[in-house]
Design a protein around this motif. Sequence first.
Motif, PDB file in Angstrom:
ATOM      1  N   GLU A  16      31.006 -53.079 -13.809  1.00 38.83           N
ATOM      2  CA  GLU A  16      32.045 -53.645 -12.939  1.00 38.83           C
ATOM      3  C   GLU A  16      32.811 -52.550 -12.216  1.00 38.83           C
ATOM      4  OE1 GLU A  16      34.441 -56.485 -15.116  1.00 38.83           O
ATOM      5  OE2 GLU A  16      33.126 -58.002 -14.227  1.00 38.83           O
ATOM      6  N   SER A  17      33.034 -51.428 -12.916  1.00 40.39           N
ATOM      7  CA  SER A  17      33.798 -50.383 -12.252  1.00 40.39           C
ATOM      8  C   SER A  17      33.023 -49.856 -11.041  1.00 40.39           C
ATOM      9  CB  SER A  17      34.159 -49.269 -13.241  1.00 40.39           C
ATOM     10  OG  SER A  17      33.011 -48.536 -13.597  1.00 40.39           O
ATOM     11  N   TYR A  18      31.700 -49.870 -11.112  1.00 42.64           N
ATOM     12  CA  TYR A  18      30.919 -49.431  -9.948  1.00 42.64           C
ATOM     13  C   TYR A  18      31.025 -50.418  -8.802  1.00 42.64           C
ATOM     14  CZ  TYR A  18      29.174 -45.312 -12.109  1.00 42.64           C
ATOM     15  OH  TYR A  18      29.128 -44.074 -12.664  1.00 42.64           O
ATOM     16  N   ARG A  19      31.107 -51.702  -9.142  1.00 44.19           N
ATOM     17  CA  ARG A  19      31.281 -52.684  -8.080  1.00 44.19           C
ATOM     18  C   ARG A  19      32.620 -52.484  -7.395  1.00 44.19           C
ATOM     19  NH1 ARG A  19      30.219 -58.345 -10.618  1.00 44.19           N
ATOM     20  NH2 ARG A  19      31.271 -59.133  -8.779  1.00 44.19           N
ATOM     21  N   VAL A  20      33.659 -52.249  -8.199  1.00 46.37           N
ATOM     22  CA  VAL A  20      34.977 -52.054  -7.612  1.00 46.37           C
ATOM     23  C   VAL A  20      34.976 -50.821  -6.702  1.00 46.37           C
ATOM     24  CG1 VAL A  20      37.398 -51.576  -8.107  1.00 46.37           C
ATOM     25  CG2 VAL A  20      36.138 -53.181  -9.532  1.00 46.37           C
ATOM     26  N   MET A  21      34.199 -49.807  -7.077  1.00 45.24           N
ATOM     27  CA  MET A  21      34.169 -48.591  -6.249  1.00 45.24           C
ATOM     28  C   MET A  21      33.342 -48.773  -4.977  1.00 45.24           C
ATOM     29  SD  MET A  21      34.038 -45.408  -8.914  1.00 45.24           S
ATOM     30  CE  MET A  21      32.842 -46.058 -10.047  1.00 45.24           C
ATOM     31  N   GLY A  22      32.723 -49.933  -4.842  1.00 47.92           N
ATOM     32  CA  GLY A  22      32.024 -50.223  -3.598  1.00 47.92           C
ATOM     33  C   GLY A  22      30.525 -49.941  -3.622  1.00 47.92           C
ATOM     34  N   PHE A  23      29.989 -49.622  -4.793  1.00 49.86           N
ATOM     35  CA  PHE A  23      28.555 -49.351  -4.859  1.00 49.86           C
ATOM     36  C   PHE A  23      27.759 -50.641  -4.803  1.00 49.86           C
ATOM     37  CE2 PHE A  23      30.313 -45.546  -6.786  1.00 49.86           C
ATOM     38  CZ  PHE A  23      29.579 -44.573  -6.142  1.00 49.86           C
ATOM     39  N   GLY A  24      26.584 -50.578  -4.169  1.00 45.42           N
ATOM     40  CA  GLY A  24      25.729 -51.754  -4.051  1.00 45.42           C
ATOM     41  C   GLY A  24      24.846 -51.918  -5.276  1.00 45.42           C
TER      42      GLY A  24
ATOM     43  N   ARG B 243      32.472 -54.353   1.731  1.00 47.29           N
ATOM     44  CA  ARG B 243      32.624 -53.848   0.367  1.00 47.29           C
ATOM     45  C   ARG B 243      33.283 -52.470   0.381  1.00 47.29           C
ATOM     46  NH1 ARG B 243      27.103 -53.945  -1.163  1.00 47.29           N
ATOM     47  NH2 ARG B 243      27.101 -51.702  -0.941  1.00 47.29           N
TER      48      ARG B 243
ATOM     49  N   PHE C 206      40.865 -50.058 -15.580  1.00 45.43           N
ATOM     50  CA  PHE C 206      40.692 -51.067 -16.628  1.00 45.43           C
ATOM     51  C   PHE C 206      41.399 -50.645 -17.905  1.00 45.43           C
ATOM     52  CE2 PHE C 206      37.227 -51.462 -13.688  1.00 45.43           C
ATOM     53  CZ  PHE C 206      37.036 -52.822 -13.559  1.00 45.43           C
TER      54      PHE C 206
ATOM     55  N   GLN D 107      41.677 -49.890  -5.534  1.00 45.04           N
ATOM     56  CA  GLN D 107      40.903 -49.528  -6.715  1.00 45.04           C
ATOM     57  C   GLN D 107      41.562 -50.097  -7.957  1.00 45.04           C
ATOM     58  OE1 GLN D 107      37.851 -47.916  -7.328  1.00 45.04           O
ATOM     59  NE2 GLN D 107      37.758 -48.670  -5.229  1.00 45.04           N
TER      60      GLN D 107
ATOM     61  N   SER E  99      34.854 -47.786 -21.459  1.00 45.32           N
ATOM     62  CA  SER E  99      33.806 -48.657 -20.954  1.00 45.32           C
ATOM     63  C   SER E  99      33.785 -48.694 -19.431  1.00 45.32           C
ATOM     64  CB  SER E  99      33.980 -50.056 -21.513  1.00 45.32           C
ATOM     65  OG  SER E  99      35.202 -50.576 -21.084  1.00 45.32           O
TER      66      SER E  99
ATOM     67  N   PRO F 137      30.639 -53.045 -19.470  1.00 43.51           N
ATOM     68  CA  PRO F 137      31.788 -53.126 -18.562  1.00 43.51           C
ATOM     69  C   PRO F 137      31.766 -52.078 -17.446  1.00 43.51           C
ATOM     70  CG  PRO F 137      32.483 -53.147 -20.863  1.00 43.51           C
ATOM     71  CD  PRO F 137      31.028 -52.868 -20.870  1.00 43.51           C
ATOM     72  N   TYR F 138      31.091 -50.946 -17.661  1.00 40.65           N
ATOM     73  CA  TYR F 138      31.173 -49.927 -16.618  1.00 40.65           C
ATOM     74  C   TYR F 138      30.487 -50.369 -15.329  1.00 40.65           C
ATOM     75  CZ  TYR F 138      26.417 -47.936 -17.193  1.00 40.65           C
ATOM     76  OH  TYR F 138      25.078 -47.734 -17.223  1.00 40.65           O
TER      77      TYR F 138
ATOM     78  N   HIS G 140      21.915 -46.130 -12.488  1.00 37.99           N
ATOM     79  CA  HIS G 140      22.565 -46.312 -13.787  1.00 37.99           C
ATOM     80  C   HIS G 140      21.778 -47.185 -14.755  1.00 37.99           C
ATOM     81  CE1 HIS G 140      26.081 -44.099 -12.520  1.00 37.99           C
ATOM     82  NE2 HIS G 140      25.924 -44.673 -11.356  1.00 37.99           N
TER      83      HIS G 140
ATOM     84  N   TRP H 276      21.945 -49.246  -5.749  1.00 35.83           N
ATOM     85  CA  TRP H 276      22.382 -47.954  -6.278  1.00 35.83           C
ATOM     86  C   TRP H 276      22.619 -48.039  -7.788  1.00 35.83           C
ATOM     87  CZ3 TRP H 276      23.531 -42.960  -4.516  1.00 35.83           C
ATOM     88  CH2 TRP H 276      24.272 -42.186  -5.394  1.00 35.83           C
TER      89      TRP H 276
ATOM     90  N   ARG I  48      26.275 -41.813 -20.077  1.00 41.35           N
ATOM     91  CA  ARG I  48      25.341 -40.695 -20.037  1.00 41.35           C
ATOM     92  C   ARG I  48      25.760 -39.605 -19.054  1.00 41.35           C
ATOM     93  NH1 ARG I  48      21.509 -41.877 -17.540  1.00 41.35           N
ATOM     94  NH2 ARG I  48      22.509 -43.693 -16.685  1.00 41.35           N
TER      95      ARG I  48
ATOM     96  N   ALA J  77      36.918 -51.322  -1.036  1.00 39.27           N
ATOM     97  CA  ALA J  77      37.004 -50.286  -2.073  1.00 39.27           C
ATOM     98  C   ALA J  77      37.909 -49.137  -1.631  1.00 39.27           C
ATOM     99  CB  ALA J  77      35.617 -49.770  -2.407  1.00 39.27           C
TER     100      ALA J  77
END
Lengths: 286, 289
Positions: free
Chosen positions: B180-188, A95, A106, A103, A111, B177-178, B196, B191, A116, A99
Amino acid sequence: MNAGDLVDTGGSVNAGGSVNAPVLSVTSLVKKFGHFTAVDDVSFELMPGASLGIVGESGSGKTTTARILAGLEQPTSGTVALDGEVIEGHSRRARLRHARRLQMIFQDPYSSFDPRQTIARSIAEPLRLHAPGSRKEHQARVDELLDQVGLSRRAGESLPRDLSGGQRQRAAIARALGIAPRVLVLDEAVAALDVSIQAQILTLLDQLRRDTGISYVFVSHDLAVVRYITDTSIVMRHGRIVERGETEQILRGPQHPYTRLLLDSIPSPDWDLDRVVQDRRALDLR
Amino acid sequence: MTLTIPALRARSAKRRRRRPLIVSLAVAFLILVAAMGLLAPVLAPHSPDATSLLNSLLPPGAEGHWLGTDSTGRDVLSRIMYGARLSLLAPLGVVLLSGLLGTAIGLLAARAGGWADAVLSRGMDIVFAFPSMLLAMLVVAVFGPGLTAPICALAVSYTPFVGRVVRSVAIQEGTRPYMESYRVMGFGELWVTLRHLLPNVVPVLVAQSTLAFGYALVDLAALSYLGLGVRPPDADWGSMISQARSAILQGEPWSGLLPGLVVLLTVVSVNVLGEHIGGSIGRKQSEGA
Ligand SMILES: Nc1ncnc2c1ncn2[C@@H]1O[C@H](COP(=O)(O)OP(=O)(O)OP(=O)(O)O)[C@@H](O)[C@H]1O
Ligand SMILES: [Mg+2]
């Protein structure tokens, strides 16, 4: 037209100069949703520092392709290779490797942020994951990234909802750049922005590519945008690639009737609705 | 248009900040009760266990005993003060345990989805359908009286009360939707869930826990009333009411009515507060949407 064949669509000049291997190569990608085939035998290559456009009308499978590249969707068959290494496995290591190389930006930048968190914190987060260092180093890097995309420190201290669409997209680009990927996939990244803001973001992207040698896969239905930001393009229809080549050439002398239709559909002073209808008919006859 | 928007926003912010009087009263009462429990050794006029058969069943207002005495002559005010400790700590224990369990199960169900979610959700439904008092009494029957067993039993009982809400909020937030952006950044998953999702769950967690606190307080008072909770001579409000039973029949209701009133006011205050917290979360969410 050998649309399905593997053709090198990357620029022949690459920023690195020495290496001439594609940074991204996609081979025979297929994605089915049930019986529906959203992506059908898509192959292309991307050289380091090159910019590839994916164009096509709504529903042609552009987003699905982009999402597969980003690992958000599993292809039904076919492979995606980054730096010659086929992407597979779901381990933490796999993963992170994925990454670090690729990258995605979107369409809706709002979104893509945790509402927060301040922008600066959101940008710092992937730094902590990918580039371990002290808090101070990360802080400095965040400031550098904000500066690189033309955002003030004050914008960095704001919440996503307090920024404009253009500022948010800059922030999203900064966050992605923090990971220093080799490839940036942008799915309709400027489609939600005002035309003047679009131009600013496109200029920024162009600048970044020249400065860093990053490669783009730029998904868009806006041919003017694609003309500006890409060297080569593929045209998709019903999940298949129907035309590929230098963007400029495709736009000047489209070979496939579908590409002609797309071009003729752009409103312009000498816009001819009859011609659009004719194009559509010619396409349906094929 | 653009000019009116900041003004509107400022006004709605002000409206949100103004707290209804009833909520302020509830908070004030809860602080008072908690302070009574905390400072009982300093504030209480008498030892809570000092009996004096000569002074039994004094009415409120009697010399030296503001709230009167019970059937063995113990000072009711002092016992209410000392009783606040167990009466508040025990439900607090229930709430902390059920909050922890409910959050863990709710998050797990929401993130895992599929059959794991189905199993956990059905499990919570079953526990939810099982009366909490009955479970607590069964557990006491097995482990004997004392507070530990009922606290654990009630914590299990209230877990679905927290878990179901945590699950639904986590599912809702998880589709934003955000993520998904964390998945793309490689976060498990872990986390993203802890950093979040969890913060988004905290407000509803607080609201649910506050309500659960009220219910647990009543349940535990009832258990003590039945003699299944606190063991004498320890005081809690439920056992005070219980010990006043014969006095009430003799026409001397005060030593039972007063702790009953304190239970009532405490529960009402907790509920008012819980509803208020829940309500303001709902408002914030509908504004955010
Ligand atoms: N998760 C899914 N389940 C089922 N069908 C899907 C799913 N995602 C996409 N599709 C279908 O796949 C097709 C291609 O969708 P995709 O989003 O890739 O198109 P697109 O080229 O990005 O279109 P647009 O320009 O409108 O964004 C569409 O017909 C869509 O309905
Ligand atoms: Mg799309």
